[in-house]
Design an enzyme around this catalytic site. Structure first.
Site, PDB file in Angstrom:
ATOM      1  N   ALA A 196       0.843  -1.204   0.000  1.00  0.00           N
ATOM      2  CA  ALA A 196       0.000   0.000   0.000  1.00  0.00           C
ATOM      3  C   ALA A 196       0.873   1.247   0.000  1.00  0.00           C
ATOM      4  CB  ALA A 196      -0.918  -0.016   1.228  1.00  0.00           C
ATOM      5  N   VAL A 234       2.850   3.427  -5.066  1.00  0.00           N
ATOM      6  CA  VAL A 234       2.270   2.886  -6.298  1.00  0.00           C
ATOM      7  C   VAL A 234       0.963   2.144  -6.007  1.00  0.00           C
ATOM      8  CG1 VAL A 234       2.616   1.190  -8.135  1.00  0.00           C
ATOM      9  CG2 VAL A 234       4.420   2.777  -7.556  1.00  0.00           C
ATOM     10  N   ASP A 292      -1.150  -4.590   3.310  1.00  0.00           N
ATOM     11  CA  ASP A 292       0.238  -4.265   3.644  1.00  0.00           C
ATOM     12  C   ASP A 292       0.540  -4.831   5.028  1.00  0.00           C
ATOM     13  OD1 ASP A 292       2.100  -1.673   2.356  1.00  0.00           O
ATOM     14  OD2 ASP A 292       2.724  -2.639   4.222  1.00  0.00           O
ATOM     15  N   VAL A 302       5.127  -4.331  -4.030  1.00  0.00           N
ATOM     16  CA  VAL A 302       5.982  -4.096  -2.863  1.00  0.00           C
ATOM     17  C   VAL A 302       7.278  -3.414  -3.305  1.00  0.00           C
ATOM     18  CG1 VAL A 302       4.992  -6.049  -1.619  1.00  0.00           C
ATOM     19  CG2 VAL A 302       7.056  -6.385  -2.996  1.00  0.00           C
ATOM     20  N   GLU A 337       4.472   0.023 -13.720  1.00  0.00           N
ATOM     21  CA  GLU A 337       3.769   1.292 -13.532  1.00  0.00           C
ATOM     22  C   GLU A 337       4.669   2.448 -13.967  1.00  0.00           C
ATOM     23  OE1 GLU A 337       0.553   1.954 -12.829  1.00  0.00           O
ATOM     24  OE2 GLU A 337       1.391   3.856 -13.481  1.00  0.00           O
ATOM     25  N   PHE A 338       4.092   3.383 -14.722  1.00  0.00           N
ATOM     26  CA  PHE A 338       4.881   4.511 -15.228  1.00  0.00           C
ATOM     27  C   PHE A 338       4.505   5.836 -14.577  1.00  0.00           C
ATOM     28  CE2 PHE A 338       5.008   1.337 -18.667  1.00  0.00           C
ATOM     29  CZ  PHE A 338       6.387   1.231 -18.829  1.00  0.00           C
ATOM     30  N   CYS A 397      13.379   5.586  -7.537  1.00  0.00           N
ATOM     31  CA  CYS A 397      13.463   4.659  -8.668  1.00  0.00           C
ATOM     32  C   CYS A 397      14.601   4.871  -9.652  1.00  0.00           C
ATOM     33  CB  CYS A 397      12.130   4.644  -9.399  1.00  0.00           C
ATOM     34  SG  CYS A 397      10.840   3.949  -8.354  1.00  0.00           S
TER      35      CYS A 397
HETATM   36  P1  NAD Z   1       6.672   1.762  -1.047  1.00  0.00           P
HETATM   37  O1  NAD Z   1       7.843   1.430  -0.200  1.00  0.00           O
HETATM   38  O2  NAD Z   1       6.019   3.094  -0.936  1.00  0.00           O
HETATM   39  O3  NAD Z   1       5.529   0.669  -0.803  1.00  0.00           O
HETATM   40  C1  NAD Z   1       5.761  -0.703  -0.734  1.00  0.00           C
HETATM   41  C2  NAD Z   1       4.883  -1.286   0.377  1.00  0.00           C
HETATM   42  O4  NAD Z   1       4.966  -2.707   0.322  1.00  0.00           O
HETATM   43  C3  NAD Z   1       5.319  -0.895   1.795  1.00  0.00           C
HETATM   44  O5  NAD Z   1       4.264  -0.216   2.443  1.00  0.00           O
HETATM   45  C4  NAD Z   1       5.660  -2.230   2.469  1.00  0.00           C
HETATM   46  O6  NAD Z   1       5.287  -2.279   3.829  1.00  0.00           O
HETATM   47  C5  NAD Z   1       4.837  -3.200   1.650  1.00  0.00           C
HETATM   48  N1  NAD Z   1       5.326  -4.596   1.717  1.00  0.00           N
HETATM   49  C6  NAD Z   1       6.581  -5.054   1.545  1.00  0.00           C
HETATM   50  N2  NAD Z   1       6.613  -6.399   1.643  1.00  0.00           N
HETATM   51  C7  NAD Z   1       5.343  -6.804   1.882  1.00  0.00           C
HETATM   52  C8  NAD Z   1       4.718  -8.071   2.060  1.00  0.00           C
HETATM   53  N3  NAD Z   1       5.435  -9.196   1.985  1.00  0.00           N
HETATM   54  N4  NAD Z   1       3.391  -8.100   2.308  1.00  0.00           N
HETATM   55  C9  NAD Z   1       2.665  -6.967   2.368  1.00  0.00           C
HETATM   56  N5  NAD Z   1       3.191  -5.734   2.179  1.00  0.00           N
HETATM   57  C10 NAD Z   1       4.512  -5.651   1.937  1.00  0.00           C
HETATM   58  O7  NAD Z   1       7.142   1.501  -2.559  1.00  0.00           O
HETATM   59  P2  NAD Z   1       6.547   2.182  -3.891  1.00  0.00           P
HETATM   60  O8  NAD Z   1       7.158   3.512  -4.097  1.00  0.00           O
HETATM   61  O9  NAD Z   1       5.072   2.035  -3.895  1.00  0.00           O
HETATM   62  O10 NAD Z   1       7.166   1.216  -4.999  1.00  0.00           O
HETATM   63  C11 NAD Z   1       6.714  -0.107  -5.177  1.00  0.00           C
HETATM   64  C12 NAD Z   1       7.303  -0.648  -6.467  1.00  0.00           C
HETATM   65  O11 NAD Z   1       6.813   0.117  -7.564  1.00  0.00           O
HETATM   66  C13 NAD Z   1       8.816  -0.596  -6.557  1.00  0.00           C
HETATM   67  O12 NAD Z   1       9.273  -1.736  -7.244  1.00  0.00           O
HETATM   68  C14 NAD Z   1       9.071   0.636  -7.385  1.00  0.00           C
HETATM   69  O13 NAD Z   1      10.290   0.553  -8.103  1.00  0.00           O
HETATM   70  C15 NAD Z   1       7.901   0.635  -8.329  1.00  0.00           C
HETATM   71  N6  NAD Z   1       7.505   1.955  -8.848  1.00  0.00           N
HETATM   72  C16 NAD Z   1       7.480   3.032  -8.025  1.00  0.00           C
HETATM   73  C17 NAD Z   1       7.048   4.264  -8.499  1.00  0.00           C
HETATM   74  C18 NAD Z   1       7.016   5.492  -7.637  1.00  0.00           C
HETATM   75  O14 NAD Z   1       6.837   6.567  -8.179  1.00  0.00           O
HETATM   76  N7  NAD Z   1       7.178   5.389  -6.346  1.00  0.00           N
HETATM   77  C19 NAD Z   1       6.600   4.371  -9.820  1.00  0.00           C
HETATM   78  C20 NAD Z   1       6.621   3.234 -10.630  1.00  0.00           C
HETATM   79  C21 NAD Z   1       7.068   2.036 -10.122  1.00  0.00           C
HETATM   80  C1  UGA Z   2       9.970   8.466 -12.420  1.00  0.00           C
HETATM   81  C2  UGA Z   2       9.395   8.363 -13.831  1.00  0.00           C
HETATM   82  O1  UGA Z   2       9.154   9.671 -14.345  1.00  0.00           O
HETATM   83  C3  UGA Z   2       8.096   7.569 -13.824  1.00  0.00           C
HETATM   84  O2  UGA Z   2       7.635   7.387 -15.154  1.00  0.00           O
HETATM   85  C4  UGA Z   2       8.359   6.204 -13.188  1.00  0.00           C
HETATM   86  O3  UGA Z   2       7.167   5.463 -13.108  1.00  0.00           O
HETATM   87  C5  UGA Z   2       8.913   6.407 -11.790  1.00  0.00           C
HETATM   88  O4  UGA Z   2      10.133   7.174 -11.882  1.00  0.00           O
HETATM   89  C6  UGA Z   2       9.286   5.131 -11.111  1.00  0.00           C
HETATM   90  O5  UGA Z   2       9.551   4.124 -11.728  1.00  0.00           O
HETATM   91  O6  UGA Z   2       9.343   5.230  -9.893  1.00  0.00           O
HETATM   92  P1  UGA Z   2       9.452   9.926 -10.259  1.00  0.00           P
HETATM   93  O7  UGA Z   2      10.778   9.426  -9.805  1.00  0.00           O
HETATM   94  O8  UGA Z   2       8.296   9.789  -9.362  1.00  0.00           O
HETATM   95  O9  UGA Z   2       9.039   9.199 -11.620  1.00  0.00           O
HETATM   96  O10 UGA Z   2       9.565  11.475 -10.640  1.00  0.00           O
HETATM   97  P2  UGA Z   2      10.172  12.254 -11.907  1.00  0.00           P
HETATM   98  O11 UGA Z   2       9.221  13.283 -12.321  1.00  0.00           O
HETATM   99  O12 UGA Z   2      10.649  11.333 -12.968  1.00  0.00           O
HETATM  100  O13 UGA Z   2      11.415  12.976 -11.264  1.00  0.00           O
HETATM  101  C7  UGA Z   2      12.574  12.255 -10.854  1.00  0.00           C
HETATM  102  C8  UGA Z   2      13.655  13.233 -10.439  1.00  0.00           C
HETATM  103  O14 UGA Z   2      14.205  13.889 -11.575  1.00  0.00           O
HETATM  104  C9  UGA Z   2      13.155  14.332  -9.500  1.00  0.00           C
HETATM  105  O15 UGA Z   2      14.106  14.584  -8.494  1.00  0.00           O
HETATM  106  C10 UGA Z   2      13.029  15.511 -10.434  1.00  0.00           C
HETATM  107  O16 UGA Z   2      13.132  16.737  -9.776  1.00  0.00           O
HETATM  108  C11 UGA Z   2      14.191  15.285 -11.368  1.00  0.00           C
HETATM  109  N1  UGA Z   2      14.046  15.961 -12.666  1.00  0.00           N
HETATM  110  C12 UGA Z   2      13.035  15.625 -13.506  1.00  0.00           C
HETATM  111  C13 UGA Z   2      14.944  16.959 -13.023  1.00  0.00           C
HETATM  112  O17 UGA Z   2      15.874  17.266 -12.272  1.00  0.00           O
HETATM  113  N2  UGA Z   2      14.794  17.575 -14.230  1.00  0.00           N
HETATM  114  C14 UGA Z   2      13.797  17.261 -15.089  1.00  0.00           C
HETATM  115  O18 UGA Z   2      13.722  17.869 -16.183  1.00  0.00           O
HETATM  116  C15 UGA Z   2      12.890  16.261 -14.709  1.00  0.00           C
END
Ligand code: NAD
Ligand code: UGA
Length: 463
Positions: free
Chosen positions: A11, A14, A35, A91, A162-163, A277
């Site tokens: 939770a 993402v 979670d 997760v 997820e993007f 990420c």
């Molecule tokens: P997060 O740390 O915010 O959330 C992950 C959650 O999973 C935590 O709350 C944790 O307690 C829970 N968890 C872990 N193991 C568990 C288990 N066995 N059972 C139940 N819950 C469990 O992470 P996030 O930022 O949501 O990222 C999750 C994934 O998505 C990562 O692989 C990340 O690379 C990817 N992702 C993140 C983003 C972003 O912008 N944050 C965007 C795209 C993809």
């Molecule tokens: C990034 C990608 O944009 C998402 O598509 C992807 O899903 C995600 O990673 C992921 O896999 O977690 P995020 O990290 O949330 O998203 O944020 P961004 O907007 O990409 O910014 C990343 C970092 O780059 C920030 O610190 C931002 O300030 C910096 N940034 C971004 C710059 O310094 N200059 C820019 O022109 C754009």
């Protein structure tokens, strides 16, 4: 299979927003987000929806619409798995901090635990969807665990990376450029893909739903992040050259971005990219490349990280140099701590590393961020090997108000591009500061002419 019951494990940033949007757009589907973290789930269930643990513009509204109707947050992981036809694994997959691949490979222990739990609990056939970002071929490992420890249940594994970007998650989820779904080429795999396509088709136009084989899908996610981060490192590399030559990086970015082959997005020079990420995923790509013996490929992508580290350190060094080569005992106000605006996420924020360098030089850092709490800021510093609680208590203080943070400061460093910083009464801030008053703008956010007219010494990245 027509999907009517979805479970999402994780939770976080993402799982929470993604499931809230699925629930809103698919009222016929029951969505349960689970979670292990009880505190996090309690916040998702807080009676005041403004207290949900993830800050994203528009998210609390969407949660409020479906929570308790077809959207549920729970710690009862087994129950939710058992009831669901389709299970998203969302997760965390952080960089490994121990053992082989330390500092580079993705730590897949949480993924493996989920797979084992799904295998143990499931009594009927299920579709398991990788939503977390994973190294290419992870689906193979998940499938192995599911097939060998399950109760004779059939599992289909899909990759649906997820993007969304934080700060714009709701809009990205409502209007995605594309939804990517990878699966097996077998008829069963294609059927599973179709089930997930149907879920997204409730709001995403069909032509934006891209289906591929599972390995292409896994690798495309790492590649997308690597390409985005590469653009930031490219423009940041040029920002340093601009400072030496009199060119202005914002002008250069505009000039090159108007070439439609290059495009205008992701060309903002900054104190360095942060977030949970980009660094993790590129290190992962580097590690995978090395493990296949592709050393040139690994070196090529590693340079994106090297440039980013350099940019963060360079920003801190410049502050020290400009403040007459010493910041010892000087108050330096930080505007912003989160890694970008419109999020309360601080993971890998450049601010952490800039603060670390300045505290090492005995500066007093005064932080104001509109959405980040003091506890989080101290936690962030304490995860650095160079820091302990005791040292931080000396070097950093947080404020609930930007004017107080800047009062009696020698300098201000802008670390996050929060819109509200632009609207401040900068004359008032100037009046409260020691003179000469410096602004180091790590985001090229503020109006140089306006600030210089007031009397500030203003330095932006790349000009
Ligand atoms: P997060 O740390 O915010 O959330 C992950 C959650 O999973 C935590 O709350 C944790 O307690 C829970 N968890 C872990 N193991 C568990 C288990 N066995 N059972 C139940 N819950 C469990 O992470 P996030 O930022 O949501 O990222 C999750 C994934 O998505 C990562 O692989 C990340 O690379 C990817 N992702 C993140 C983003 C972003 O912008 N944050 C965007 C795209 C993809
Ligand atoms: C990034 C990608 O944009 C998402 O598509 C992807 O899903 C995600 O990673 C992921 O896999 O977690 P995020 O990290 O949330 O998203 O944020 P961004 O907007 O990409 O910014 C990343 C970092 O780059 C920030 O610190 C931002 O300030 C910096 N940034 C971004 C710059 O310094 N200059 C820019 O022109 C754009």
């Amino acid at each position: 299979m027509k999907i009517t019951n979805i479970c999402c494990i994780g939770a976080g940033y993402v799982g929470g927003p993604t499931m809230a949007v699925i629930a809103q757009k698919c009222p016929h589907i029951k969505v349960t987000v689970v979670d292990l973290n009880e505190q996090r789930i309690a916040k998702w269930n807080d009676a005041d929806v403004e207290n949900i643990p993830v800050y994203e513009p528009g998210l609390s509204n969407i949660v409020a619409q479906s929570r308790g109707k077809n959207l549920f947050f729970s710690t009862e992981v087994d129950k939710a798995i058992e009831e669901a036809q389709l299970i998203f694994i969302s997760v965390n997959t952080p960089t490994k901090t121990y053992g082989s691949g330390k500092g580079m490979a993705a730590d897949l222990k949480y993924i493996e635990l989920c797979a084992r739990q799904i295998a143990r609990v499931s009594k009927d056939n299920k579709i398991v969807v990788e939503k977390s970002t994973l190294p290419v071929r992870t689906a193979e490992a998940i499938k192995n665990i599911l097939d060998h420890t399950g109760n004779g249940v059939q599992f289909q594994i899909l990759s649906n990376p997820e993007f969304l970007a934080e700060g714009t998650a709701v809009d990205d989820l409502l209007n995605p450029d594309r939804v990517l779904i990878g699966g097996d080429t077998t008829p069963e795999g294609q059927n599973a893909i179709q089930s997930l396509v149907e879920v997204y088709s409730n709001w995403v136009p069909k032509e934006r739903i891209l289906t591929t084989n599972i390995w292409s899908s896994e690798l495309s996610k790492l590649t997308a992040n690597a390409f985005l981060a590469q653009r930031v490192s490219s423009i940041n590399a040029l920002s340093e050259l601009c400072e030496k030559t009199g060119a202005d990086v914002s002008e250069v970015a505009k000039a090159i971005g108007m070439d439609s082959r290059i495009g205008s997005k992701f060309l903002k020079a900054s104190v360095g990219f942060g977030g949970s990420c980009f660094q993790k995923d590129i290190l992962n790509l580097v590690y995978i490349s090395k493990s296949f013996g592709l050393h040139e490929v690994a070196d090529y992508w590693e340079q994106v990280i090297i440039m980013n580290d350099h940019q963060k350190r360079r920003f801190a060094k410049n502050i020290i140099k400009t403040l007459y080569n010493t910041v010892s005992g000087k108050k330096i106000a930080f505007l912003g701590w989160s890694f970008k605006k419109d999020t309360n996420d601080t993971r890998e924020s450049a601010a952490i590393y800039v603060a670390d360098d300045l505290i090492s030089e005995q500066a007093n850092i005064a932080v104001f961020d509109p959405k980040v709490e003091e506890k989080q800021i101290l936690n962030d510093l304490n995860t650095l090997e160079s820091r302990t609680d005791e040292k931080n208590a000396k070097g950093i203080q947080t404020y609930n108000n930007a004017y107080e943070a800047c009062s009696n400061a020698h300098a201000i460093a802008v670390l996050t591009e929060w819109d509200e910083f632009k609207t401040y009464d900068w004359q008032k801030i100037y009046d409260g500061m020691l003179k000469p008053a410096f602004v180091f703008d790590g985001r090229n956010l503020l109006d140089k002419n306006k600030l210089e007219k007031i009397g500030f010494v203003y330095q932006a990245i790349g000009s």
